[in-house]
Each structure stands twice: as structure tokens, then as C-alpha cells.
Design an enzyme around this catalytic site. Structure first.
Site, PDB file in Angstrom:
ATOM      1  N   LYS A 190       0.827  -1.205   0.000  1.00 25.05           N
ATOM      2  CA  LYS A 190       0.000   0.000   0.000  1.00 25.05           C
ATOM      3  C   LYS A 190       0.868   1.264   0.000  1.00 25.05           C
ATOM      4  O   LYS A 190       1.933   1.295   0.610  1.00 25.05           O
ATOM      5  CB  LYS A 190      -0.919  -0.033   1.225  1.00 25.05           C
ATOM      6  CG  LYS A 190      -1.923   1.110   1.317  1.00 25.05           C
ATOM      7  CD  LYS A 190      -2.819   0.888   2.528  1.00 25.05           C
ATOM      8  CE  LYS A 190      -3.730   2.050   2.814  1.00 25.05           C
ATOM      9  NZ  LYS A 190      -4.575   1.817   4.002  1.00 25.05           N
ATOM     10  N   SER A 236      -9.149   2.505   3.608  1.00 21.51           N
ATOM     11  CA  SER A 236      -8.242   3.192   2.713  1.00 21.51           C
ATOM     12  C   SER A 236      -7.414   2.247   1.864  1.00 21.51           C
ATOM     13  O   SER A 236      -6.713   2.699   0.953  1.00 21.51           O
ATOM     14  CB  SER A 236      -7.322   4.120   3.523  1.00 21.51           C
ATOM     15  OG  SER A 236      -6.519   3.403   4.421  1.00 21.51           O
ATOM     16  N   SER A 245      -9.540   0.292   7.766  1.00 21.29           N
ATOM     17  CA  SER A 245      -9.045   0.346   6.389  1.00 21.29           C
ATOM     18  C   SER A 245      -8.553  -0.964   5.798  1.00 21.29           C
ATOM     19  O   SER A 245      -8.234  -1.026   4.618  1.00 21.29           O
ATOM     20  CB  SER A 245      -7.942   1.392   6.273  1.00 21.29           C
ATOM     21  OG  SER A 245      -8.460   2.677   6.523  1.00 21.29           O
TER      22      SER A 245
END
Length: 472
Positions: free
Chosen positions: A85, A160, A184
Site C-alpha cells: 500500500k 483506505s 481500512s
């Protein structure tokens, strides 16, 4: 690969990856059925085929991946292609935090968790997308194209870790790094029909950003299509560095014979009613667990509205710190004039209420004990992951008027933040479907350090109700 009727997008095809999960890919590589390079080449071809439709890759690193695949690192998942990520430092790549305001420089070394992640043996293909600084629950931008849900490209992929979830759900890779500061890992897992385990605080290496936080709300993990992939990843992290002061977590390989007492919660502390599709999914799961011999009982919420007010304030405080001290905490080239309206709205909210900060931090710290006490009479707690089914793109866009989108986010993601503040573990499992034929996640929480019970019950539910596959 694209179904034009419902805009479903996937990359599954008859290549080296097939429809294997990460454990299956690693086994095929170990057996010599495929090579790590063939697995990487297949993942790259899949990425190039579907990423134009889902927009889930922030930084591709395909050339380095192919070179690395010729000599794959050892580990439980050796040679399996994956992504990291875009808020996590990886040597040789930029970290853009999903924001135009960050002119990040190339990292000169990995952060601690990156080394722990890569110790599983992954071939790293690049970085996945995220919303600005991870503040939103949808991977959308004010001025850039969104990351799209591969189950239906008109819908949110969650956030996220939305890019990670879209890449795994669409079949580009079987497993991808995700992290969770308010839901997230679990939110995009729920939106994209995946398994998402948020570990106990301290179970894996902390995020680099956590060092400066008065309350560490961030946990690193992965999103996967199978429970065994998540279990193998968690075992790999502990081989690399076992968590101090926590129950040992080895490789969990299946369900337990132990029958559990399971607390049931259906509505959140915000007063916003869980929607019918989500309620049905949770109640169906409760019935399934009862049929499997578990004792399901309704329980009270362990926290009240004040907890959510404290968490909202802390969320806003992080935005204020980013907006006003970005050159120090993000990048020397940080340009606060380029942050999106949602970040700016959060920062202004904090500024108006800065006086609340000491009490909010104390409240969040108290939540650790409150959370622990919630398991005095039950083994785990079952709830929705989200209060309503995955919304269409635009509903949670940072371009929407701030008070409107902030209220929507609070109602949507009200179930997940307690685990972040308290440090408790939780898993989202894809056990429901909405009336729009989108995945719905069901959330199970356990006491600190008890990932084993979560994985065992997840295995049992996966066997009793196999997870839907996007290619069918």
C-alpha cells in the site's frame, strides 16, 4: 474479462495463476508446476488487462519484480506476487500517501513492516492506491479518477486499502498488503468480497507513522480471497518476529472443535440504523453459527456515543497535523494548497475544537480496558463490518460538501474504529450479498491477542458457506 451487463471486471484466466489463492500459488511454485517468474508475468499481464478499468495501482514496479522472481525469497508464500500500500516505505519507490500534496522522494530503505511483509517470500509488483492520507472510507479523489470496485465498477472499492482490495478481488494477485487506522483493512475487504484481518496492536511491526501518535490506531495486515492465505501470512509475520507479551500465534490450519459463546450486535452507537441487506447478512450468519453449535446471544455495545466523538476528534487531529505540519511529517516538498477538500474540512473541524484533545486522547486510551471487559462473558462479538451496503462512487467522494460526507462516513464506518483505538483484533468475512448483488462483510471481534480464535471461526464459516467468486 469485463462483463458489460453489470460492469464486473476480473482477470482470472487460464494462466500460471489460474484461480489459485496465495497458498496454492506458493505450493505450485514449490512443486515446480510453475515458476515464480511465470507467476509474476501472469500477475503483470492481469494488471495490464484490468487496471485501466479499476485504477488500483499507484506505482508499478514490474521490471524489478521480474528480476526478483528469478530468485524468489524464501518464506511460507515464496514467489507469490503482491503489492504494498502507498503509505508504506519500500526501498526504491516513492510514497505518495494518495495525495497530490506530497512530492515524495524515493525511499532509501524499507520500513520495519515492509521487511516483515516481504519475509513471507512475496514478489513485490509495486504500490496500490489509497485515498488521501487514508482519511476516507472510499478510494476516491477530488480531481483524479477513483479506484473502482471490480464487482461493479460503478461502486466504491472501500478504503483506505481500496487499491489492494480491488487488485485481489479482480484476481490480479491473490494477496496484498493493507493497513487499518479506522477500518481500512476491513472496510475494503467488505466492499470487495474479501477476508480482512486487523491484528491486535503489537502483533506485527508497527507502521512508521505510528511512532509519533499519542494513540497508535494503525495495524498492518493483508486482504485475501481465502482464510488460509490470511492465516499463512500471520504465521509468516511471527516467524520473522514474534509479538512480545502476546499469546503465541503459529499457523492456524482449520476450525477448532471448541464451541463459542458469541455476542451479537446489529446496530451501531451512532443511532443510524443498519440497512436491511446488512442486517439480514449478520442475522443469517448468527443463525449459521447457531446451527454449527455455537451459542449466540445479544449483547450491549461496550462504548457509547462519547467514544465516537473522541474518535472523530482524533481523526480530525491527524488531518490538522498533516495539513499544518506536512513538511515535517510527510515530505519537505509538501504543499498544503493541494490537499483535498475532505482533509481541509477535517483540519478545520479540529481547529474549532482543539480544546477537546486531552479528554479525547484519555477516552481513546480507556477504550482498551473497556474493550477487554466486553469479552468477560463472550468469546467473540459478531456485528456488521459496515452499517450499510457498499455505496456507488460519489457518495463518499472528498469533493462532496464536507459536513455531508463526514456524516455519511461516520454512519457508514461506525463499527470498525473501536478495534483501532482499543487495539483489539477483528476480521471481516464476505458472508452477505446486497440487493444490488454487491458483497457485504460480517465482522467478528476477539479479545487482545486472540487472532487464533478469529481464524478458527473464519475457517468454519468459510467451509459452511463458501465465499462467492467474482468469476462466477
Amino acid at each position: 474479462m469485463t462483463n458489460e451487463t453489470n460492469s464486473r471486471v476480473h482477470a482470472f484466466t487460464d494462466d500460471a495463476l489460474g484461480d489459485l489463492d496465495a497458498v496454492g500459488v506458493a505450493a505450485a511454485i514449490a512443486a515446480g508446476t510453475i515458476s515464480a517468474r511465470e507467476a509474476a508475468e501472469a500477475a503483470i499481464a492481469r494488471a495490464e488487462a484490468v487496471n485501466p478499468a479499476i485504477n488500483a495501482i499507484q506505482v508499478p514496479d514490474f521490471d524489478r519484480a521480474l528480476k526478483a522472481a528469478d530468485n524468489p525469497a524464501p518464506g511460507l508464500l515464496s514467489g507469490v506476487p503482491s503489492f504494498v500500500k502507498d503509505n508504506t516505505e519500500v526501498e526504491g519507490l516513492t510514497t505518495d500517501q494518495g495525495s497530490l500534496a506530497v512530492k515524495s522522494r524515493v525511499a532509501t530503505k524499507n520500513e520495519a513492516f515492509t521487511d516483515q511483509f516481504l519475509s513471507a517470500g512475496f514478489t513485490m509488483l509495486g504500490k496500490s492506491t489509497m485515498p488521501e492520507f487514508g482519511f476516507n472510507a472510499s478510494t476516491e479523489y477530488a480531481t483524479l479518477p477513483p479506484t473502482r470496485n471490480p464487482w461493479n465498477t460503478g461502486y466504491s472499492a472501500g478504503a483506505s486499502s481500496g487499491g489492494a482490495a480491488a487488485l485481489v478481488a479482480s484476481g490480479v494477485v491473490p494477496i496484498a498488503h493493507a493497513n487499518d487506522g479506522g477500518g481500512s483493512i476491513r472496510i475494503p475487504a467488505a466492499a470487495c468480497g474479501l477476508v480482512g484481518l486487523k491484528p491486535t496492536r503489537g502483533r506485527v511491526a508497527p507502521a512508521h507513522a505510528a511512532a509519533s501518535l499519542p494513540v497508535d490506531i494503525i495495524s498492518n495486515g493483508v486482504v485475501t480471497r481465502s482464510v488460509r492465505d490470511t492465516a499463512h501470512f500471520m504465521a509468516a509475520t511471527q516467524i520473522h518476529q514474534a509479538a512480545a507479551g502476546m499469546p503465541e500465534l503459529g499457523l492456524v490450519e482449520g476450525p477448532s472443535d471448541r464451541r463459542l459463546k458469541i455476542g451479537l450486535i446489529v446496530d451501531s452507537i451512532t443511532g443510524f440504523s443498519t440497512d436491511d441487506d446488512t442486517r439480514k447478512a449478520v442475522e443469517h450468519t448468527a443463525g449459521l453459527l447457531t446451527s454449527l453449535g455455537h451459542d449466540v446471544v445479544e449483547v450491549e455495545l461496550p462504548v457509547d456515543q462519547k467514544f465516537m466523538e473522541d474518535f472523530k476528534h482524533y481523526w480530525a487531529m491527524l488531518a490538522f497535523s498533516t495539513q499544518h505540519f506536512g513538511k515535517r511529517v510527510m515530505s519537505p516538498d509538501f504543499d498544503k494548497t493541494l490537499t483535498d477538500p475532505f482533509t481541509r474540512g477535517l483540519a478545520k473541524t479540529f481547529k474549532r475544537n482543539a480544546w477537546r484533545t486531552p479528554a479525547a486522547i484519555r477516552g481513546l486510551k480507556r477504550s482498551t480496558q473497556v474493550y477487554h471487559q466486553a469479552f468477560a462473558d463472550v468469546d467473540v462479538i459478531l456485528s456488521p463490518t459496515l452499517a450499510y451496503a457498499t455505496p456507488e462512487l460519489g457518495h463518499l467522494s472528498p469533493a462532496v460538501d464536507f459536513p455531508v460526507v463526514f456524516e455519511r462516513l461516520i454512519n457508514y464506518a461506525a463499527f470498525t474504529p473501536l478495534n483501532n483505538a482499543s487495539g483489539g483484533p477483528a476480521i471481516s468475512l464476505p458472508l452477505g450479498r446486497s440487493s444490488a448483488d454487491m458483497p457485504i462483510g460480517v465482522h467478528i471481534s476477539a479479545d487482545h491477542g486472540d487472532e487464533q480464535t478469529l481464524l478458527e471461526i473464519a475457517y468454519e464459516l468459510e467451509a459452511a458457506q463458501p465465499f462467492a467468486k467474482i468469476q462466477r
